[in-house]
Design an enzyme around this catalytic site. Structure first.
Site, PDB file in Angstrom:
ATOM      1  N   PRO A  86       0.817  -1.221   0.000  1.00  0.00           N
ATOM      2  CA  PRO A  86       0.000   0.000   0.000  1.00  0.00           C
ATOM      3  C   PRO A  86       0.855   1.278   0.000  1.00  0.00           C
ATOM      4  CG  PRO A  86      -0.606  -1.464   1.829  1.00  0.00           C
ATOM      5  CD  PRO A  86       0.634  -2.015   1.216  1.00  0.00           C
ATOM      6  N   GLU A 113       1.077  -8.974   7.567  1.00  0.00           N
ATOM      7  CA  GLU A 113       2.235  -8.406   8.247  1.00  0.00           C
ATOM      8  C   GLU A 113       2.952  -7.462   7.293  1.00  0.00           C
ATOM      9  OE1 GLU A 113       2.240 -11.645   7.157  1.00  0.00           O
ATOM     10  OE2 GLU A 113       2.684 -13.017   8.794  1.00  0.00           O
ATOM     11  N   ARG A 150      -2.539  -8.607 -20.954  1.00  0.00           N
ATOM     12  CA  ARG A 150      -3.427  -8.300 -22.077  1.00  0.00           C
ATOM     13  C   ARG A 150      -2.796  -7.324 -23.074  1.00  0.00           C
ATOM     14  NH1 ARG A 150      -6.021  -3.699 -21.952  1.00  0.00           N
ATOM     15  NH2 ARG A 150      -7.850  -4.249 -23.202  1.00  0.00           N
ATOM     16  N   ASP A 164      -9.341   1.103 -25.748  1.00  0.00           N
ATOM     17  CA  ASP A 164      -9.408   0.937 -24.296  1.00  0.00           C
ATOM     18  C   ASP A 164      -9.751   2.249 -23.609  1.00  0.00           C
ATOM     19  OD1 ASP A 164      -8.610  -1.669 -24.417  1.00  0.00           O
ATOM     20  OD2 ASP A 164      -6.559  -1.308 -23.716  1.00  0.00           O
TER      21      ASP A 164
END
Ligand code: 6GU
Length: 244
Positions: A86, A113, A150, A164
């Site tokens: 994160p 952890e 992809r 896209d």
């Protein structure tokens, strides 16, 4: 390209490898995908991958030795090592494109952890998939792998990338298939016309409209073509009429 995922939950990636487009990409040798269980690199008889934090406190910390030994067993000069945490830079389509150019990606997944801080000095970059907390890096490694695979040559029709959402900085235009009328809801007339120039213009306009409505932030630093500026003016006039 080769992707190696260092994890204590290799089974997390089973359905990913055996489903749909990723399965076909692996079968057609567009990508080689492997998981390495770093628990196999522990040296103690209980196969511990973590230990208590120096300085005290709650929880456990993933230890250096099993992870670094697992990494060394597969790393070469061609490898690019990515830690999923994160604390990393937020993943984006642009990052997916740049990762897709490496020969060998190694993804390092932690679990609830934290990692021993020293592990960071063995990785090339840290990536997060957004501002929320997951139980581990595995779902993030899966997301990043999917977005990268992809993009590899021959995995999906080349033309599909160009349309896209995000690839040209706009959201995708609305798509429809048969029937032409469903419960009274009609497919826009222009799409049934066969007039390719009009269809292209309508699609660009609707991409702009969707992006303005749903993700105006994507338009903030964009330089518009003459055609796009004209379409934006049309959209604004249409909205003003509706608001009256
Ligand atoms: Cl890469 N790991 C964890 N544990 N949580 C996250 C994340 C990664 N990206 C967003 N949240």
């Amino acid at each position: 390209m080769k992707i190696s995922v260092i994890t204590i939950f290799p089974e997390f990636f089973d359905s990913f490898q055996t489903t749909s487009i990723i399965k076909r990409a692996i079968e057609n040798k567009k990508v080689e995908f492997e998981t390495i269980d770093f628990r196999d690199f522990t040296l103690d008889k209980h196969r511990h991958v973590d230990d208590t934090p120096y300085g005290g406190g709650q929880g456990m910390v993933l230890a250096c030795q099993p992870i670094i030994d697992a990494l060394r067993s597969i790393q070469s000069e061609r490898s690019h090592v990515v830690m999923l945490t994160p604390q990393g830079n937020t993943f984006s389509q642009k990052k997916a494109v740049s990762l897709s150019r490496y020969d060998h990606l190694i993804f390092l997944c932690g679990h609830y952890e934290g990692f021993d801080e020293r592990i960071r000095s063995y990785v090339d970059e840290e990536i997060s998939i957004g501002d929320y907390v997951l139980t581990g890096g595995e779902p993030a490694a899966l997301v990043v792998s999917d977005a990268v695979i992809r993009l590899l040559d021959g995995v999906i029709l080349e033309d599909s990338h160009e349309d896209d959402s995000f690839s040209d900085g706009l959201l995708e235009y609305p798509q429809y298939t048969k029937p032409a009328v469903f419960e009274g809801k009609k497919v826009p007339e222009v799409l049934l016309s066969g007039h390719h120039a009009n269809i292209r213009r309508w699609r660009l306009k609707e991409s702009l409209r969707k992006t303005m409505q749903k993700r105006p932030d994507l338009l903030e630093n964009r330089t518009f073509t003459k055609e796009e500026e004209k379409l934006l003016t049309e959209i604004k006039e249409e909205t003003d009429v509706k608001d009256q």
